[in-house]
Design a protein around this motif. Structure first.
Motif, PDB file in Angstrom:
ATOM      1  N   LYS A  94       0.630  -1.037  -0.093  1.00 52.57           N
ATOM      2  CA  LYS A  94      -0.247  -0.182   0.075  1.00 52.57           C
ATOM      3  C   LYS A  94       0.684   1.434  -0.538  1.00 52.57           C
ATOM      4  O   LYS A  94       0.568   2.872  -0.826  1.00 52.57           O
ATOM      5  N   PHE A  95       2.152   1.200   0.848  1.00 53.48           N
ATOM      6  CA  PHE A  95       2.729   2.214   0.661  1.00 53.48           C
ATOM      7  C   PHE A  95       3.807   2.229  -0.412  1.00 53.48           C
ATOM      8  O   PHE A  95       5.015   2.745   0.097  1.00 53.48           O
ATOM      9  N   GLU A  96       3.836   1.222  -1.527  1.00 52.54           N
ATOM     10  CA  GLU A  96       4.906   1.290  -2.700  1.00 52.54           C
ATOM     11  C   GLU A  96       6.013   0.593  -2.104  1.00 52.54           C
ATOM     12  O   GLU A  96       7.144   1.496  -2.703  1.00 52.54           O
ATOM     13  N   ALA A  97       6.205  -0.180  -1.083  1.00 57.41           N
ATOM     14  CA  ALA A  97       6.880  -0.861  -0.754  1.00 57.41           C
ATOM     15  C   ALA A  97       8.112  -1.825  -1.794  1.00 57.41           C
ATOM     16  O   ALA A  97       6.901  -2.573  -2.987  1.00 57.41           O
ATOM     17  N   ASP A  98       9.222  -1.658  -2.308  1.00 59.10           N
ATOM     18  CA  ASP A  98       9.754  -3.470  -2.735  1.00 59.10           C
ATOM     19  C   ASP A  98      10.168  -4.143  -1.942  1.00 59.10           C
ATOM     20  O   ASP A  98      10.581  -4.270  -1.155  1.00 59.10           O
ATOM     21  N   LEU A  99       9.483  -5.496  -1.925  1.00 61.45           N
ATOM     22  CA  LEU A  99       9.479  -6.397  -1.561  1.00 61.45           C
ATOM     23  C   LEU A  99      10.471  -7.932  -1.996  1.00 61.45           C
ATOM     24  O   LEU A  99      10.461  -7.901  -3.610  1.00 61.45           O
ATOM     25  N   ALA A 100      11.329  -7.996  -1.612  1.00 59.50           N
ATOM     26  CA  ALA A 100      11.722  -9.131  -1.645  1.00 59.50           C
ATOM     27  C   ALA A 100      12.038  -9.814  -0.467  1.00 59.50           C
ATOM     28  O   ALA A 100      12.179  -9.100   0.255  1.00 59.50           O
ATOM     29  N   GLY A 101      12.594 -11.637  -1.287  1.00 58.20           N
ATOM     30  CA  GLY A 101      12.462 -12.186   0.229  1.00 58.20           C
ATOM     31  C   GLY A 101      12.132 -14.070  -0.020  1.00 58.20           C
ATOM     32  O   GLY A 101      12.271 -14.523  -1.439  1.00 58.20           O
ATOM     33  N   GLY A 102      12.549 -14.754   0.855  1.00 62.33           N
ATOM     34  CA  GLY A 102      12.056 -16.011   0.426  1.00 62.33           C
ATOM     35  C   GLY A 102      11.524 -16.935   1.632  1.00 62.33           C
ATOM     36  O   GLY A 102      10.635 -16.002   2.101  1.00 62.33           O
TER      37      GLY A 102
END
Length: 204
Positions: free
Chosen positions: A144-152
């Motif tokens: 919603k706050f335009e975060a770039d998400l990355a992970g595993g």
């Protein structure tokens, strides 16, 4: 329905404002009320009461700032901005906790908005947050706050570009700080003030 995150407005039946060091006990009580699942979502692992009590003590140091959703004198949700002791890095860490019965009211989004404003006003250009992969609510909030998400498998990291301060963000936080401090003072007055007794007591 939850209303906007402007300074001094309310979400549900409570208010969102900055939490001050003198209100540490309110924050600690909130953490201790978190159920086992919510504790794991917040800290990424199982934690006990002793850990939470120690955590509450260190939260209001030089490098921390807390906004809270307060209802009937109790903190039901909190957002923490950490990393303020190293402003030169222009990065900070955000963390959130909302008690289970107070979810789905827009509290997390309101707290997130206040935290981003505070970060911008302190020249924090990049805000980091982490959550467990199964924490779908937090991932939705980050998007919603335009975060770039990355992970595993272990965790998911969100990165948010906050932007710099503006006269509007500075004024917004200044008003919020003034109202929050006034609310804290009023709360302490209600807790500790006792009416003076006038006149003589019977038999004097």
């Amino acid at each position: 329905m939850a209303r906007s995150s402007k300074a001094g407005t309310t979400t549900g039946h409570g208010e969102v404002r900055r939490l001050w060091p003198a209100e540490r006990d309110l924050f600690k009580a909130h953490l201790l009320r978190l159920d086992e699942v919510t504790r794991r979502e917040r800290f990424g692992t199982a934690v006990n009461d002793d850990f939470l009590e120690n955590y509450a003590v260190t939260t209001f140091g030089v490098g921390g700032l807390v906004y809270a959703y307060i209802e009937d004198g109790a903190v039901r949700g909190a957002a923490e901005l950490r990393g303020l002791e190293d402003i030169m890095a222009q990065t900070g860490e955000a963390a959130f906790s909302v008690e289970r019965d107070w979810r789905r009211r827009g509290i997390g989004g309101t707290l997130f908005g206040r935290l981003i404003t505070a970060a911008r006003n302190r020249s924090i250009r990049t805000l980091y947050m982490t959550c467990l992969p199964e924490n779908a609510a937090m991932r939705r909030l980050a998007r919603k706050f335009e975060a770039d998400l990355a992970g595993g498998y272990a965790d998911v990291e969100g990165v948010i570009a906050t932007g710099g301060p503006t006269p509007f963000t500075i004024l917004d936080e200044a008003l919020d700080t003034a109202r929050g401090f006034a609310a804290m003072a009023l709360s302490f007055q209600r807790r500790f003030w006792r009416p003076a007794l006038f006149g003589r007591s019977a038999g004097a």
